[in-house]
Design a protein around this motif. Structure first.
Motif, PDB file in Angstrom:
ATOM      1  N   ARG A  52     -38.444  33.233  37.028  1.00 28.41           N
ATOM      2  CA  ARG A  52     -37.396  33.274  36.004  1.00 28.41           C
ATOM      3  C   ARG A  52     -37.967  32.941  34.632  1.00 28.41           C
ATOM      4  N   TYR A  53     -38.932  32.034  34.608  1.00 35.54           N
ATOM      5  CA  TYR A  53     -39.567  31.624  33.364  1.00 35.54           C
ATOM      6  C   TYR A  53     -41.079  31.594  33.565  1.00 35.54           C
ATOM      7  N   LEU A  54     -41.779  32.049  32.512  1.00 35.02           N
ATOM      8  CA  LEU A  54     -43.241  32.083  32.600  1.00 35.02           C
ATOM      9  C   LEU A  54     -43.797  31.796  31.213  1.00 35.02           C
ATOM     10  N   VAL A  55     -44.798  30.924  31.157  1.00 37.65           N
ATOM     11  CA  VAL A  55     -45.467  30.643  29.883  1.00 37.65           C
ATOM     12  C   VAL A  55     -46.941  30.957  30.057  1.00 37.65           C
ATOM     13  N   LYS A  56     -47.467  31.806  29.201  1.00 35.57           N
ATOM     14  CA  LYS A  56     -48.871  32.216  29.283  1.00 35.57           C
ATOM     15  C   LYS A  56     -49.515  32.092  27.901  1.00 35.57           C
ATOM     16  N   ARG A  57     -50.823  32.060  27.917  1.00 38.07           N
ATOM     17  CA  ARG A  57     -51.571  31.977  26.666  1.00 38.07           C
ATOM     18  C   ARG A  57     -52.023  33.365  26.222  1.00 38.07           C
ATOM     19  N   THR A  58     -52.188  33.517  24.942  1.00 39.45           N
ATOM     20  CA  THR A  58     -52.694  34.769  24.377  1.00 39.45           C
ATOM     21  C   THR A  58     -54.007  35.152  25.044  1.00 39.45           C
ATOM     22  N   GLY A  59     -54.085  36.433  25.434  1.00 38.26           N
ATOM     23  CA  GLY A  59     -55.307  36.932  26.064  1.00 38.26           C
ATOM     24  C   GLY A  59     -55.309  36.870  27.580  1.00 38.26           C
ATOM     25  N   GLU A  60     -54.381  36.134  28.173  1.00 38.91           N
ATOM     26  CA  GLU A  60     -54.325  36.049  29.631  1.00 38.91           C
ATOM     27  C   GLU A  60     -53.803  37.353  30.221  1.00 38.91           C
ATOM     28  N   LYS A  61     -54.182  37.629  31.456  1.00 37.94           N
ATOM     29  CA  LYS A  61     -53.640  38.753  32.210  1.00 37.94           C
ATOM     30  C   LYS A  61     -52.412  38.252  32.948  1.00 37.94           C
ATOM     31  N   VAL A  62     -51.313  38.974  32.815  1.00 34.73           N
ATOM     32  CA  VAL A  62     -50.048  38.518  33.368  1.00 34.73           C
ATOM     33  C   VAL A  62     -49.502  39.561  34.338  1.00 34.73           C
ATOM     34  N   PHE A  63     -49.049  39.090  35.486  1.00 30.92           N
ATOM     35  CA  PHE A  63     -48.432  39.960  36.491  1.00 30.92           C
ATOM     36  C   PHE A  63     -46.968  39.565  36.665  1.00 30.92           C
ATOM     37  N   LEU A  64     -46.087  40.524  36.532  1.00 24.97           N
ATOM     38  CA  LEU A  64     -44.682  40.312  36.848  1.00 24.97           C
ATOM     39  C   LEU A  64     -44.344  41.187  38.044  1.00 24.97           C
ATOM     40  N   GLU A  65     -43.773  40.550  39.068  1.00 20.49           N
ATOM     41  CA  GLU A  65     -43.491  41.249  40.310  1.00 20.49           C
ATOM     42  C   GLU A  65     -41.996  41.484  40.490  1.00 20.49           C
ATOM     43  N   CYS A  66     -41.682  42.614  41.070  1.00 19.88           N
ATOM     44  CA  CYS A  66     -40.290  42.965  41.345  1.00 19.88           C
ATOM     45  C   CYS A  66     -40.207  43.548  42.747  1.00 19.88           C
ATOM     46  N   VAL A  67     -39.215  43.095  43.507  1.00 20.39           N
ATOM     47  CA  VAL A  67     -39.019  43.597  44.860  1.00 20.39           C
ATOM     48  C   VAL A  67     -37.557  43.968  45.050  1.00 20.39           C
ATOM     49  N   GLN A  68     -37.327  45.156  45.648  1.00 15.91           N
ATOM     50  CA  GLN A  68     -35.954  45.564  45.957  1.00 15.91           C
ATOM     51  C   GLN A  68     -35.845  45.845  47.459  1.00 15.91           C
ATOM     52  N   ASP A  69     -34.642  45.543  47.989  1.00 15.01           N
ATOM     53  CA  ASP A  69     -34.454  45.690  49.433  1.00 15.01           C
ATOM     54  C   ASP A  69     -33.500  46.821  49.778  1.00 15.01           C
ATOM     55  N   MET A  70     -33.362  47.788  48.883  1.00 14.02           N
ATOM     56  CA  MET A  70     -32.356  48.837  49.053  1.00 14.02           C
ATOM     57  C   MET A  70     -32.971  50.200  49.384  1.00 14.02           C
ATOM     58  N   ASP A  71     -34.279  50.241  49.593  1.00 14.05           N
ATOM     59  CA  ASP A  71     -34.969  51.499  49.886  1.00 14.05           C
ATOM     60  C   ASP A  71     -34.777  52.522  48.763  1.00 14.05           C
ATOM     61  N   HIS A  72     -34.725  52.040  47.537  1.00 10.03           N
ATOM     62  CA  HIS A  72     -34.537  52.923  46.389  1.00 10.03           C
ATOM     63  C   HIS A  72     -35.829  53.617  46.013  1.00 10.03           C
ATOM     64  N   GLU A  73     -35.689  54.885  45.596  1.00 12.21           N
ATOM     65  CA  GLU A  73     -36.867  55.635  45.168  1.00 12.21           C
ATOM     66  C   GLU A  73     -37.350  55.196  43.783  1.00 12.21           C
ATOM     67  N   ASN A  74     -36.392  54.978  42.876  1.00 13.11           N
ATOM     68  CA  ASN A  74     -36.744  54.696  41.479  1.00 13.11           C
ATOM     69  C   ASN A  74     -36.798  53.209  41.198  1.00 13.11           C
ATOM     70  N   MET A  75     -37.792  52.814  40.427  1.00 13.05           N
ATOM     71  CA  MET A  75     -37.860  51.437  39.939  1.00 13.05           C
ATOM     72  C   MET A  75     -38.265  51.467  38.472  1.00 13.05           C
ATOM     73  N   PHE A  76     -37.770  50.481  37.724  1.00 14.80           N
ATOM     74  CA  PHE A  76     -37.904  50.494  36.267  1.00 14.80           C
ATOM     75  C   PHE A  76     -38.299  49.110  35.756  1.00 14.80           C
ATOM     76  N   TRP A  77     -39.034  49.079  34.673  1.00  9.41           N
ATOM     77  CA  TRP A  77     -39.275  47.856  33.926  1.00  9.41           C
ATOM     78  C   TRP A  77     -38.768  48.033  32.500  1.00  9.41           C
ATOM     79  N   TYR A  78     -37.916  47.074  32.076  1.00 12.85           N
ATOM     80  CA  TYR A  78     -37.391  47.043  30.719  1.00 12.85           C
ATOM     81  C   TYR A  78     -37.786  45.735  30.058  1.00 12.85           C
ATOM     82  N   ARG A  79     -37.832  45.757  28.732  1.00  9.85           N
ATOM     83  CA  ARG A  79     -37.850  44.488  28.022  1.00  9.85           C
ATOM     84  C   ARG A  79     -36.610  44.426  27.137  1.00  9.85           C
ATOM     85  N   GLN A  80     -36.092  43.197  27.004  1.00 13.39           N
ATOM     86  CA  GLN A  80     -34.862  43.014  26.256  1.00 13.39           C
ATOM     87  C   GLN A  80     -35.105  41.999  25.162  1.00 13.39           C
TER      88      GLN A  80
END
Lengths: 109, 113
Positions: B9-37
Motif C-alpha cells: 500500500r505504501y512504499l518509500v524508495k531512494r532515487t536511482g533504486e530499481k522498484v518492482f510493483l506487483e499486481c495479482v488478479q484472481d478473475m482469469d482476466h485477459e487484460n491487465m493495466f497499470w495507471y498512475r494517479q
C-alpha cells in the motif's frame, strides 16, 4: 488525449440532481464511468457502448451521443454516499481506456 | 468476490533504486493495466497487457517497463526511480475488450526521495 470532463467540482445538497459531462475529440467505441471515494480504488458504475447498449448500475443513468462523442452521467436525488470523484474513461477501439481528470462531487446534508 | 491485489500500500524508495510493483488478479482476466494517479491529472495509463508476455505502451510509458509471465500477475518496474515518479500507482484488470469493466486494486503510494 484525455477526454474533457465538466464541471471540475460540484457541491450538492442531499436530494438534488447533478449532471457530469465527458467530451472526447476521438471517435469512441465505449464510454466508462467510475467513482472513486477518498483513499479507495475506483469502482465501476456504467459502460455505454456504441450502438446504444448500456451495462451497469441500476440507480444511475447515463447517455452517449455517438455523433458528438459526448457522454453525460445523471445523478438524481443525490445521497451522501454519492460523494466522490467521478471519472469517465473513453475507449477508441484499442482496449485501452483514456480517463478524464475527474469531477469531484460533494453531497452535503 | 473478485479481487485485484497489489503488493504494497505504501512504499518509500531512494532515487536511482530499481522498484518492482506487483499486481495479482484472481478473475482469469485477459487484460491487465497499470495507471498512475496524480492530483488534478486523473488516471493515466502507463502500460497494459492483453495476454501473457504481451504488452502495449500507454500514454506515459517513459521510465517504466512491465512484465507478465503468468496470466494472473502483472509487474511494473521502475528501472531507476526518480522523484517525479512519486505517485499513486493503480493496477486494474478486465475481460477481453473495452466493453467490459475494469476492476482496480487498492493502489500503491510510492514516494521516491
Amino acid at each position: 488525449q484525455q477526454p474533457v470532463q465538466s464541471p471540475q467540482a460540484v457541491i450538492l445538497r442531499e436530494g438534488e440532481d447533478a449532471v457530469i459531462n465527458c467530451s472526447s475529440s476521438k471517435a469512441l467505441y465505449s464510454v466508462h464511468w467510475y467513482r472513486q471515494k477518498h483513499g479507495e480504488a475506483p469502482v465501476f458504475l456504467m459502460i455505454l457502448l456504441k450502438g446504444g447498449e448500456q451495462k451497469g448500475h441500476e440507480k444511475i443513468s447515463a447517455s452517449f451521443n455517438e455523433k458528438k462523442q459526448q457522454s453525460s452521467l445523471y445523478l438524481t436525488a443525490s445521497q451522501l454516499s454519492y460523494s466522490g470523484t467521478y471519472f469517465c474513461g473513453t475507449e477508441a477501439g484499442s482496449y485501452q481506456l483514456t480517463f478524464g481528470k475527474g469531477t469531484k462531487l460533494s453531497v452535503i446534508p | 468476490d473478485v479481487k485485484v491485489t497489489q503488493s504494497s500500500r505504501y512504499l518509500v524508495k531512494r532515487t536511482g533504486e530499481k522498484v518492482f510493483l506487483e499486481c495479482v488478479q484472481d478473475m482469469d482476466h485477459e487484460n491487465m493495466f497499470w495507471y498512475r494517479q496524480d492530483p488534478g491529472l486523473g488516471l493515466r495509463l502507463i502500460y497494459f497487457s492483453y495476454d501473457v508476455k504481451m504488452k502495449e505502451k500507454g500514454d506515459i510509458p517513459e521510465g517504466y517497463s512491465v512484465s507478465r509471465e503468468k496470466k494472473e500477475r502483472f509487474s511494473l518496474i521502475l528501472e531507476s526511480a526518480s522523484t517525479n515518479q512519486t505517485s499513486m500507482y493503480l493496477c486494474a484488470s478486465s475481460l477481453m475488450d473495452g466493453t467490459y469493466e475494469q476492476y482496480f486494486g487498492p493502489g500503491t503510494r510510492l514516494t521516491v526521495t
